[in-house]
Design a protein around this motif. Structure first.
Motif, short mmCIF file in Angstrom:
data_model
loop_
_atom_site.label_atom_id
_atom_site.label_comp_id
_atom_site.label_asym_id
_atom_site.label_seq_id
_atom_site.Cartn_x
_atom_site.Cartn_y
_atom_site.Cartn_z
N LEU A 91 0.98 -1.25 -0.23
CA LEU A 91 -0.12 -0.05 -0.24
C LEU A 91 0.95 1.20 -0.02
O LEU A 91 1.58 1.46 0.95
CB LEU A 91 -0.85 -0.06 1.11
N ASP A 92 0.91 2.21 -1.09
CA ASP A 92 1.60 3.03 -1.49
C ASP A 92 0.92 4.37 -1.01
O ASP A 92 0.36 4.76 -1.93
CB ASP A 92 2.25 3.11 -2.64
N GLU A 93 0.84 4.85 0.12
CA GLU A 93 0.10 5.91 0.53
C GLU A 93 -1.24 5.98 0.48
O GLU A 93 -1.96 6.98 0.12
CB GLU A 93 0.65 7.46 -0.28
N ALA A 94 -1.58 4.59 0.65
CA ALA A 94 -3.18 4.49 0.22
C ALA A 94 -4.12 5.16 0.96
O ALA A 94 -5.25 4.97 0.72
CB ALA A 94 -3.22 2.81 0.09
N THR A 95 -3.81 5.41 2.18
CA THR A 95 -4.98 5.99 3.04
C THR A 95 -4.65 7.60 3.22
O THR A 95 -5.50 8.25 3.89
CB THR A 95 -4.83 5.37 4.49
N SER A 96 -3.66 8.20 2.47
CA SER A 96 -3.58 9.52 2.58
C SER A 96 -4.45 10.58 2.46
O SER A 96 -4.68 11.64 3.08
CB SER A 96 -2.11 9.84 1.88
N ALA A 97 -5.40 10.11 1.42
CA ALA A 97 -6.31 11.10 1.05
C ALA A 97 -7.84 10.74 1.52
O ALA A 97 -8.77 11.29 1.52
CB ALA A 97 -6.80 11.08 -0.36
N LEU A 98 -7.94 9.84 2.71
CA LEU A 98 -8.98 9.17 3.49
C LEU A 98 -9.31 10.42 4.71
O LEU A 98 -8.36 10.86 5.45
CB LEU A 98 -9.00 8.11 3.75
N ASP A 99 -10.39 10.46 5.05
CA ASP A 99 -10.80 11.08 6.41
C ASP A 99 -10.54 10.09 7.40
O ASP A 99 -10.10 8.92 7.08
CB ASP A 99 -12.41 11.67 6.41
N HIS A 100 -10.47 10.45 8.73
CA HIS A 100 -9.97 9.67 9.87
C HIS A 100 -10.77 8.52 9.84
O HIS A 100 -10.29 7.44 10.17
CB HIS A 100 -10.11 10.57 10.95
N GLU A 101 -12.03 8.62 10.06
CA GLU A 101 -13.01 7.33 9.84
C GLU A 101 -12.76 6.12 9.10
O GLU A 101 -12.66 5.27 9.38
CB GLU A 101 -14.40 7.89 9.97
N SER A 102 -12.57 6.64 7.71
CA SER A 102 -12.53 5.69 6.61
C SER A 102 -10.93 5.01 6.86
O SER A 102 -10.72 3.83 6.64
CB SER A 102 -12.34 6.52 5.42
N GLU A 103 -10.06 6.03 7.48
CA GLU A 103 -8.78 5.57 7.38
C GLU A 103 -8.74 4.51 8.61
O GLU A 103 -7.81 3.40 8.40
CB GLU A 103 -7.69 6.59 7.88
N ASP A 104 -9.36 4.60 9.72
CA ASP A 104 -9.25 3.81 10.71
C ASP A 104 -10.08 2.52 10.28
O ASP A 104 -9.71 1.37 10.61
CB ASP A 104 -10.03 4.37 11.86
N ALA A 105 -10.91 2.58 9.26
CA ALA A 105 -11.64 1.28 9.03
C ALA A 105 -10.84 0.43 8.22
O ALA A 105 -10.71 -0.49 8.27
CB ALA A 105 -12.98 1.72 8.23
N ILE A 106 -9.95 1.18 7.16
CA ILE A 106 -8.94 0.64 6.29
C ILE A 106 -7.95 -0.12 7.26
O ILE A 106 -7.38 -1.44 7.17
CB ILE A 106 -8.30 1.44 5.46
N ARG A 107 -7.58 0.58 8.30
CA ARG A 107 -6.55 -0.01 9.15
C ARG A 107 -6.94 -1.19 9.85
O ARG A 107 -6.24 -2.29 10.10
CB ARG A 107 -6.09 0.95 10.23
N ARG A 108 -8.37 -1.36 10.20
CA ARG A 108 -8.86 -2.47 10.81
C ARG A 108 -8.92 -3.76 9.98
O ARG A 108 -8.59 -4.73 10.14
CB ARG A 108 -10.34 -2.10 11.51
N THR A 109 -9.08 -3.35 8.60
CA THR A 109 -9.22 -4.37 7.46
C THR A 109 -7.72 -4.79 7.40
O THR A 109 -7.69 -6.26 7.20
CB THR A 109 -9.51 -3.62 6.27
N LEU A 110 -6.68 -4.13 7.50
CA LEU A 110 -5.52 -4.53 7.19
C LEU A 110 -5.16 -5.32 8.28
O LEU A 110 -4.30 -6.41 8.26
CB LEU A 110 -4.32 -3.50 7.05
N GLU A 111 -5.41 -4.99 9.73
CA GLU A 111 -5.15 -5.67 10.82
C GLU A 111 -5.57 -7.30 10.61
O GLU A 111 -5.19 -8.07 10.97
CB GLU A 111 -5.88 -5.39 12.01
#
Length: 230
Positions: free
Chosen positions: A165-185
């Motif tokens: 993932l190359d800067e894949a969450t940089s354009a997301l809001d905090h809520e979306s970024e946190d959801a993606i983080r949980r997916t990666l976990e």
């Protein structure tokens, strides 16, 4: 296992030499979630290009399962990599085709598996046309977080060995970024993950974190201290 040891990479023009990496060493273990952070210009993209085999180092070695990367079938290696860029580009087409990119060998079950792994199947199931939902120009009918999940599903559908993932969450809001983080976990342990970021958003999900500064990497102690990577 992907091992980068003592890497140096120099970009040259007629008048200037730029040292992108200076003796960088890092290891991505099988099934590990590794995060690489650092400011713009610290060498993060160069790390990705070297891992994929798009570039070769001027000094140092890269090995895959103990074999020098230059001796590996590079096309076969790249097929084992799923890549999610910063700018998610979706086709003005169905979710199905956005995940498969028209690959005739991929079936509905493959797409549903990838969407499930990316945490996207639930929202796709609520859409009137399901997998046949047209996402609009550049995915405009989806939210930023939904677009990124479809992009992750696209990267996962061929069951890669390494997800980058190359800067894949940089354009997301905090809520979306946190959801993606949980997916990666949730994905951690099922494949290796290399998350490149200019911020520390992925730190809490990663098993190890490297901080790049001026082309060198320090292994971050999440308790607050740092030590040089070996």
């Amino acid at each position: 296992m992907l091992v980068m040891k003592d890497l140096c990479k120099i970009y040259r023009t007629d008048t200037v030499e730029t040292h992108a990496l200076r003796g960088l060493s890092l290891t991505v273990d099988e099934g590990e979630f590794l995060s690489v952070t650092g400011p713009s210009g610290s060498g993060k993209t160069t790390v990705v290009d070297l891992a994929i085999g798009l570039l070769r180092p001027d000094k140092g070695t890269i090995t895959l399962d103990g074999k020098p990367l230059q001796e590996v079938d590079i096309q076969a290696w790249r097929k084992m990599i799923g890549y999610v860029p910063q700018d998610t580009i979706l086709l003005h087409d169905t979710i199905m085709r956005n995940v498969t990119l028209g690959d005739p060998t991929l079936q509905k079950a493959d797409v549903e598996w990838a969407l499930q792994a990316a945490g996207a199947l639930d929202f796709v199931a609520t859409m009137p046309d399901g997998l046949e939902t047209v996402v609009g120009e550049r995915g405009g009918k989806l939210s930023g977080g939904q677009r990124q999940r479809v992009a992750i599903a696209r990267a996962l559908v061929n069951k890669p060995r390494l997800l980058i993932l190359d800067e894949a969450t940089s354009a997301l809001d905090h809520e979306s970024e946190d959801a993606i983080r949980r997916t990666l976990e949730d994905l951690s342990g099922r494949l290796s993950i290399l998350a490149i970021s200019h911020n520390r958003a992925m730190v809490h999900a990663a098993s190890r974190v490297y901080d790049l500064q001026a082309g060198t990497a320090k292994l971050v102690d999440t308790s607050g201290s740092t030590s040089f990577s070996k």
